[in-house]
Design a protein around this motif. Structure first.
Motif, PDB file in Angstrom:
ATOM      1  N   LEU A   1       0.855  -1.183   0.000  1.00 52.07           N
ATOM      2  CA  LEU A   1       0.000   0.000   0.000  1.00 52.07           C
ATOM      3  C   LEU A   1       0.892   1.234   0.000  1.00 52.07           C
TER       4      LEU A   1
ATOM      5  N   PRO B   1       1.578   5.281   0.281  1.00 50.59           N
ATOM      6  CA  PRO B   1       0.994   6.526   0.782  1.00 50.59           C
ATOM      7  C   PRO B   1       0.999   7.592  -0.316  1.00 50.59           C
TER       8      PRO B   1
ATOM      9  N   TRP C   1       8.022   2.137  -3.749  1.00 47.82           N
ATOM     10  CA  TRP C   1       7.714   2.156  -2.324  1.00 47.82           C
ATOM     11  C   TRP C   1       8.165   0.849  -1.675  1.00 47.82           C
TER      12      TRP C   1
ATOM     13  N   ILE D   1       6.626  11.618   5.623  1.00 49.43           N
ATOM     14  CA  ILE D   1       5.490  10.708   5.570  1.00 49.43           C
ATOM     15  C   ILE D   1       4.778  10.711   6.933  1.00 49.43           C
TER      16      ILE D   1
ATOM     17  N   GLU E   1       1.374   7.453  10.724  1.00 46.37           N
ATOM     18  CA  GLU E   1       0.393   6.378  10.612  1.00 46.37           C
ATOM     19  C   GLU E   1       0.468   5.674   9.261  1.00 46.37           C
ATOM     20  N   GLN E   2       1.199   6.252   8.309  1.00 48.75           N
ATOM     21  CA  GLN E   2       1.333   5.627   6.997  1.00 48.75           C
ATOM     22  C   GLN E   2       2.664   4.900   6.830  1.00 48.75           C
TER      23      GLN E   2
END
Length: 224
Positions: free
Chosen positions: A11, A13, A189, A217, A220-221
């Motif tokens: 995932l 960000p 990433w 960043i 929480e990411q």
């Protein structure tokens, strides 16, 4: 088959221009090809034809007394398998281009970049080659370099890279436009996550770029 330590498609960000620029600096490196005591190739199946062309071109232009081809058969889930190792596949492709007086070594058990270096070093003492040129995908050059420097801190490391093409997604990942595709963003990433994780674990040299990127960043990411 075990899952990957870092997902192939993590995932990602939101990435602004600053973060994109820093990730580019972390993952990509400028090529500096030339003569060397040995050529070291990180195995791949994704862009085998391109890798073959790059190495054959190098062999026509420069002198490499030794060549080390590293790569086994990936054992991760969702990876297509082959009866031949990555090192063997590349060796067959390069057979017509390797000079007769060149020593050729194959490392055929590694399944990741760390083991490419670690197992090849155990087998062939890479430290004896004072100047080494490595060949790898352009977007993994940063991690390849940090891994080699962990095991070969006193060696001069050159590189020649190639842009990987993912045919099933019709995407080529390059330094200039990786952030424009979902595949590119996921791969880069993922490289950040690997360099961070492996550096913290002590497998590779720690890159000072990691903390700089993390500062942009939201916490929480970021992975725990």
């Amino acid at each position: 088959m075990p899952p990957r330590e870092i997902p192939k498609k993590p995932l990602v960000p939101p990435l602004n221009a600053t973060i994109t620029g820093l990730l580019t600096q972390l993952c990509f490196r400028d090529d500096n090809e030339g003569d060397a005591d040995a050529l070291f190739a990180f195995g791949t199946r994704t862009s085998l034809g391109t890798q073959t062309q790059v190495i054959s071109d190098l062999l026509l232009k420069y002198r490499y007394p030794a060549i080390v081809l590293s790569g086994g058969i990936p054992d991760y889930e969702n990876v297509a398998h082959d009866s031949q190792t990555e090192a063997e596949l590349l060796s067959v492709n390069l057979a017509a281009f390797i000079p007769n007086d060149t020593e050729l070594f194959l490392e055929k058990s590694s399944t990741n970049t760390l083991d490419n270096v670690r197992r090849s070093h155990e087998l062939y003492d890479l430290a004896k080659y004072k100047q080494i040129i490595f060949v790898a995908k352009s977007f993994v050059a940063g991690r390849c370099y940090l891994t080699l420097k962990k095991y070969l801190p006193d060696n001069i490391i050159l590189q020649k890279t190639f842009d990987a093409n993912y045919h099933e997604e019709n995407v080529t990942i390059t330094k200039h436009d990786w952030h424009e595709s979902k595949t590119g963003r996921e791969r880069i990433w993922g490289e950040f996550l690997r360099i961070k994780h492996y550096g913290e674990r002590g497998d590779i040299e720690i890159s000072p770029m990691i903390k700089k990127i993390e500062s942009y960043i939201p916490k929480e990411q970021l992975p725990c």
